[in-house]
Design a protein around this motif. Structure first.
Motif, PDB file in Angstrom:
ATOM      1  N   ASP A   1      -6.537  13.639 -74.767  1.00 24.31           N
ATOM      2  CA  ASP A   1      -7.800  13.351 -74.729  1.00 24.31           C
ATOM      3  C   ASP A   1      -8.038  12.996 -73.026  1.00 24.31           C
ATOM      4  O   ASP A   1      -7.440  12.638 -72.364  1.00 24.31           O
ATOM      5  CB  ASP A   1      -8.565  12.090 -75.409  1.00 24.31           C
ATOM      6  CG  ASP A   1      -8.743  12.604 -76.865  1.00 24.31           C
ATOM      7  OD1 ASP A   1      -9.188  13.466 -76.964  1.00 24.31           O
ATOM      8  OD2 ASP A   1      -8.498  11.702 -77.777  1.00 24.31           O
ATOM      9  N   ILE A   2      -9.614  13.361 -72.874  1.00 18.74           N
ATOM     10  CA  ILE A   2      -9.967  12.878 -71.613  1.00 18.74           C
ATOM     11  C   ILE A   2     -10.828  11.737 -71.246  1.00 18.74           C
ATOM     12  O   ILE A   2     -11.978  11.637 -71.898  1.00 18.74           O
ATOM     13  CB  ILE A   2     -10.670  14.347 -70.960  1.00 18.74           C
ATOM     14  CG1 ILE A   2      -9.808  15.593 -71.142  1.00 18.74           C
ATOM     15  CG2 ILE A   2     -11.196  14.338 -69.587  1.00 18.74           C
ATOM     16  CD1 ILE A   2      -8.756  15.677 -70.280  1.00 18.74           C
ATOM     17  N   LEU A   3     -10.329  11.073 -70.441  1.00 17.20           N
ATOM     18  CA  LEU A   3     -11.344   9.754 -70.064  1.00 17.20           C
ATOM     19  C   LEU A   3     -11.942  10.161 -68.851  1.00 17.20           C
ATOM     20  O   LEU A   3     -11.352  10.344 -67.636  1.00 17.20           O
ATOM     21  CB  LEU A   3     -10.382   8.505 -69.951  1.00 17.20           C
ATOM     22  CG  LEU A   3     -10.917   7.275 -70.478  1.00 17.20           C
ATOM     23  CD1 LEU A   3     -11.689   7.433 -71.409  1.00 17.20           C
ATOM     24  CD2 LEU A   3      -9.873   6.074 -70.282  1.00 17.20           C
TER      25      LEU A   3
ATOM     26  N   ILE B   1      -3.664   9.937 -73.304  1.00 17.42           N
ATOM     27  CA  ILE B   1      -4.984  10.089 -72.786  1.00 17.42           C
ATOM     28  C   ILE B   1      -4.929  10.373 -71.100  1.00 17.42           C
ATOM     29  O   ILE B   1      -3.858   9.996 -70.601  1.00 17.42           O
ATOM     30  CB  ILE B   1      -5.889   8.699 -72.838  1.00 17.42           C
ATOM     31  CG1 ILE B   1      -6.460   8.575 -74.080  1.00 17.42           C
ATOM     32  CG2 ILE B   1      -6.905   8.746 -71.948  1.00 17.42           C
ATOM     33  CD1 ILE B   1      -7.061   7.278 -74.453  1.00 17.42           C
TER      34      ILE B   1
END
Lengths: 341, 341
Positions: B92-94, B62
């Motif tokens: 993934d993008i937070l 992330i």
DNA sequence: CTGTTAGCGCGTTCAC
DNA sequence: GTGAACGCGCTAACAG
């Protein structure tokens, strides 16, 4: 390496349970022990590892958001609402753009479920039944935000397209317009909410004893606008319509551009109304009269709904549709024909 | 409840180690065992719990992204690049919006570090030294994307503002313009990259033996544009400038609107050039000549840089600045004075 | 009030 | 090739 709960326990000379207790304030701890723990925490600059925490509590405090395209103005405005409200509840946003590929959306749903997101919000133009089915199977609560489709399988947040369109048409009529043309996207017809917008327009026209007339446009580009113009140029020149109500702001702007390029005066020769309430509508001259959709609110309401579902997972199975009110912004692109009398 | 590795092991009649091995392809497994495991996985629809996995591998996959405002067009375009490339590497993008509050940014950095993000990308207008310092302390790799500031503490991705501005000015000169005014944001002066843009403009002017002249605007609203206009109306009417080079597209558009409202013809009475390459610049009439910044690429390059830092954490400590090329888009808002001769 | 213990779901030794 | 056992960092019983 960052310090762990063990380090804190050791330094404070207590057990890790006690540390956990002061962190979560879950059970009473003696003032003395608490003091020592707090001290150790600050000295070590300890911060609980959320991953470990999630593993045991089964709460990730993460919401997955699948959007069609984050670069889309509409999407990012909605996301704003989602993000801000999510933050209020201490939730983080895991974001992904699907570019409207159903298979990709399903892939993301899988990824998100593996990352243990607690809920998912879908902001997409397409209707992905398979995705909704899958989410249901995973038992991941989900809220859909869609400008175009009505979804029955999951709670949806949107606006009352028909009423909005009806009211705008009504406004145009009140402004003295009788020959009102409606410009719709051909590709979106039937399957989408476009049909509700058209219905609102038609109903309003008929209620006023006027004859509805719809023009179809292929897409949202300048070329599409040009094509539509050329197709109907004669009608436009003859004054068949005094105003065009476009189903999207961008199309209205492109059409105004094209007409001007062809020597027509806007809004003198043709009034325009749009739909969306984009920033463009306020910057363009003449400022565009339009239906302003509450993008931020749509996002905010959607995530609030999601939290509700998270709360009482079993009770609130109502797969309802939440309709938000719109605002008709009256600007200079529509001339008042009443004045002319 | 979703099935776990244990369930798979039980069904396949092997140990969880073996299941883990086939999942990760980490060690040889007999064909027979592998077959049974795979079968069990598909029957149970098993998907590894990424949270548990992260806990042991210390890899969250992330990336945290702290942006000023996701609703900002520029930000969302950059984010597109970040997201898409991140996806390619299975990250993934937070996401979180700080609304340019330094304290909030630090709060997010803490949150993200607790969630074990592997790296952070900052897309912000402000320069938050404290944040950078904190990230360094956490040992979280970080890349900064900033239109305005030059950062030394962390790798930065941006464009060569000075060169871009120089080239645009040069183009205007080549179009026969001699009295070229530059419109800058007052509030952004000194502390920001605005100063590089101005320098580029001034250098180009001097190199051509022309006298630079800068007008200052308070902000980006229509009211600000109006104020600037009124302040310099006499000069504008007298033809002191044949073209205005605005440091942002939006300001150019607002100014064109204001001038038209006051009876001036655009671009006949005044040519305009912008900076940014926003979609607006292509929709507005006359289409705006502008410096197009490669938003998507900026995001893509930034995350690629971040991945590199993740790879060889120790070696690549180069806190460099990556400059991306821009494109000058020539449109109708600048008239060719050479034609008039 | 507190410490000990047992997991959460998974990767990874280390013997067999 | 394979399984038992340990531990990642933490919470939640459970006794005391």
């Amino acid at each position: 390496m960052a310090s762990t709960i063990k380090d804190v326990a050791k330094m404070a000379d207590v057990s890790i349970s006690t540390v956990s207790r002061v962190i979560n304030d879950s059970k009473p701890v003696s003032p003395e022990a608490r003091r020592r723990v707090l001290h150790a925490i600050s000295v070590l600059d300890y911060k609980p590892n959320e991953v470990a925490r999630s593993l045991v509590t089964k709460k990730s405090n993460i919401i997955g958001v699948i959007v069609s395209d984050i670069g889309n103005q509409y999407v990012s405005q909605v996301l704003r609402g989602v993000e801000e409200i999510g933050r209020m509840y201490n939730y983080d946003i895991l974001l992904s753009s699907s570019y409207d590929d159903p298979e990709v959306e399903i892939k993301f749903a899988n990824l998100f479920s593996q990352k243990q997101v607690e809920g998912i919000i879908i902001i997409s133009e397409i209707l992905n039944q398979k995705l909704l089915y899958k989410l249901d199977e995973f038992k991941i609560p989900c809220v859909v935000i869609n400008r175009f489709y009505n979804v029955d399988e999951a709670p949806t947040v949107t606006i009352n397209n028909k009423a909005a369109s009806y009211n705008m048409t009504d406004y145009l009529i009140n402004m003295g317009h009788k020959s009102i043309g409606y410009v719709a996207m051909r590709k979106d017809m039937d399957r989408t909410n476009e049909k509700y917008k058209i219905r609102g327009y038609r109903d309003a026209m008929r209620a006023a004893g006027l004859k509805p007339s719809t023009l179809y446009c292929e897409g949202l580009t300048e070329a599409d606008a040009l094509e539509l113009f050329e197709e109907h140029e004669d009608d436009f020149r003859k004054g068949k319509y005094s105003v065009l109500f476009c189903s999207q702001d961008l199309m209205a702007v492109h059409l105004m551009n094209v007409m001007r390029d062809h020597g027509m005066e806007i809004p003198e020769d043709m009034s325009f109304a749009g739909f969306g309430g984009s920033t463009l509508s306020d910057i363009y001259r003449p400022k565009l009269t339009t239906v302003k959709e509450p993008y931020y609110d749509i996002g905010a309401v959607a995530i609030r709904k999601l939290f509700k579902m998270l709360d009482k997972k079993n009770t609130d199975k109502s797969e309802e549709m939440i309709l938000l009110p719109v605002e008709i912004i009256k600007r200079q692109s529509v001339v008042d024909l009443n004045d002319k009398k």
